[in-house]
Design an enzyme around this catalytic site. Structure first.
Site, mmCIF file in Angstrom:
data_model
loop_
_atom_site.group_PDB
_atom_site.id
_atom_site.type_symbol
_atom_site.label_atom_id
_atom_site.label_comp_id
_atom_site.label_asym_id
_atom_site.label_seq_id
_atom_site.Cartn_x
_atom_site.Cartn_y
_atom_site.Cartn_z
ATOM 1 N N CYS A 194 40.264 50.379 38.966
ATOM 2 C CA CYS A 194 41.148 49.752 38.623
ATOM 3 C C CYS A 194 42.120 50.646 38.601
ATOM 4 O O CYS A 194 43.520 51.016 39.007
ATOM 5 C CB CYS A 194 41.743 48.882 38.506
ATOM 6 S SG CYS A 194 43.388 47.966 38.295
ATOM 7 N N CYS A 206 39.924 40.638 35.311
ATOM 8 C CA CYS A 206 41.020 39.513 35.712
ATOM 9 C C CYS A 206 40.694 38.812 37.111
ATOM 10 O O CYS A 206 41.251 38.207 37.261
ATOM 11 C CB CYS A 206 42.426 40.889 36.335
ATOM 12 S SG CYS A 206 42.501 41.723 36.808
#
Length: 365
Positions: A105, A203
C-alpha cells in the site's frame, strides 16, 4: 507570499490529524485528503474507529479538518488498492508465501498514486502520519529515511520501497515526536480524535480473520498433506494459505510433540512440519530490491537486518547476487525467515533499503 501547498493523507486517526495540525502551524497551506481504498460495507460501522475506510473514519477526518479550518476531500483509490494490495495479498498466500500488505500500500498507493494526484492539483508535497524521519544527507548525496525518535512506533520497516522522488516530496513530521507527545499535541489543538484508539493492523480485514477473507476472495484452496522432516505423511492441512512458516498453534494435529511449520510447498500443496530448531536459519535470498541510502550494491556490506515488522535487527552481511537479487547471511540464527515477507537493512538510524524474501538457504560460504 503564496504558501507552499501540502496534501495530508488523513485517515481520521490521531497521527494524521496531528500531522495536519503541525504543518498548518508551520505555515503551510494544508489540504486534507482521505483515500477511499476499500469498501468495508455495513459491517465496518459496527467496528467504528477500528477501520480506516468506514463512514466513521471519514467523518472523523472531516471534523478534524473543520476544526483546523482546512479543505478536506475524499478521493477514490479503490481500483489501484484492489490491484496492488488485495490481489497481491491473496495471490501471495495462494503461492505459499506470507505477504505484507502495508508495504504494498505504501509503495504503490500512498507514495505513488496519492503523490501523483497531489502534484496534479498543484501541491508540492504530501504528508503522512508515519513515525519516521525523512531528509537529505550530504554525506551520502541521497534523500534518506531514518528511524524516529520514538523507537516503539518505528515504521521504517514498511517504508523501504520509497524512491528518491517520493522521499523528496514527502513529509513525516511525527518522526521527531513520541506517541505521548503526539496525543498531547492533539489535546492542545482540541482535535476531536485526541483520545481515539489505534487502528487495526490490516485495514481491510475487519475481524482480523485473514483465513475467512481468503476463503471469500480466493478460489482453488484445497486440503493437502502435512509431512514430517522425512517426507512422510502425518496428517492433513486445510489449505496452504492458512499457514505460515514458524506457526505452531492451529495446526489441528495431535502428534504428541510440538511441531512447527518448516516449509510450504505450493507446487505439491504440501506443508512440512518439524521441531522448533528447524525453523531457525542464518541465510536467505531476496528479490525485488529497493535501495534508499545507496544507488546500487556492488560489494558485500555489513548491515543490521530485520525479517519481520516487530522483530529486532540483527548483524548480517548483505551480498549482491545475479539477476538483481541479494543474499543476507546473519551472524546469529534467526527464527522463522518467511518467504513473502520483507527483509530490511539498516546502517545505524539510516534505512538502507529492503527486498522480498524468496527462500532460505546456505548461499553464503
Amino acid at each position: 507570499m503564496e504558501k507552499t501547498k501540502v496534501v495530508v493523507a488523513m485517515s481520521g486517526g490521531v497521527d494524521s490529524s496531528v500531522t495536519a495540525a503541525l504543518l498548518l502551524e508551520q505555515g503551510f497551506e494544508v489540504i486534507g485528503i482521505t483515500m477511499q481504498i476499500w469498501n468495508p460495507g455495513e459491517e465496518a460501522e459496527s467496528k467504528g474507529e477500528r477501520t480506516c475506510c468506514s463512514l466513521t473514519a471519514i467523518d472523523d477526518a472531516r471534523r478534524v479538518a473543520d476544526k483546523l479550518g482546512i479543505s478536506h476531500y475524499v478521493l477514490n483509490f479503490r481500483s489501484i488498492f484492489e490491484e496492488k494490495v488485495i490481489d497481491y495479498f491473496t495471490s501471495e498466500y495462494l503461492r505459499g508465501r506470507t505477504p505484507n500488505p502495508c508495504i504494498a500500500c505504501n509503495r504503490y498507493v500512498k507514495f505513488e498514486a496519492l503523490l501523483d494526484r497531489a502534484l496534479s492539483i498543484g501541491a508540492e508535497y504530501i504528508a503522512t502520519g508515519h513515525y519516521a524521519r525523512l531528509g537529505y544527507s550530504g554525506e551520502y548525496g541521497r534523500y534518506t529515511v531514518r528511524r524516529p525518535v520514538d523507537r516503539r512506533k518505528d515504521q521504517t520497516y514498511v517504508l523501504y520501497g520509497m524512491t528518491q522522488r517520493q522521499i523528496a516530496r514527502t513529509m513525516m513530521p511525527l518522526g521527531n515526536y513520541t506517541k505521548g507527545q503526539v496525543r498531547k499535541i492533539a489535546e492542545d489543538f482540541g482535535l476531536p480524535v485526541a483520545g481515539k484508539a489505534e487502528s487495526q493492523e490490516i485495514c481491510f480485514i475487519l475481524d482480523d480473520d485473514y483465513r475467512r477473507f481468503l476463503r471469500e476472495k480466493a478460489a482453488g484452496i484445497k486440503p493437502g498433506p502435512f509431512l514430517n522432516m522425512k517426507g512422510e505423511v502425518i496428517g492433513r492441512h486445510n489449505g496452504i494459505p492458512f499457514y505460515t512458516v514458524g506457526q505452531r498453534r492451529g495446526l489441528g494435529l495431535a502428534a504428541g510433540e510440538r511441531l512447527y511449520v518448516v516449509k510450504i510447498d505450493p507446487e505439491n500443496n504440501a506443508i512440512t512440519l518439524g521441531p522448533e530448531e528447524a525453523v531457525w536459519g542464518r541465510s536467505l535470498i531476496a528479490a525485488d530490491v529497493n535501495l534508499i541510502l545507496y544507488e546500487s550494491l556492488e560489494e558485500p556490506l555489513e548491515v543490521e537486518a530485520q525479517v519481520r515488522y516487530n522483530a529486532r535487527t540483527s548483524p548480517a552481511t548483505l551480498v549482491p547476487l545475479p539477476e538483481g537479487r541479494v543474499g543476507v547471511h546473519f551472524h546469529t540464527p534467526q527464527r522463522s525467515i518467511t518467504p513473502g515477507q520483507a527483509v530490511v537493512f539498516y546502517r545505524g538510524d539510516y534505512l538502507i533499503g529492503g527486498a522480498t524474501i524468496e527462500s532460505t538457504g546456505d548461499f553464503f560460504r
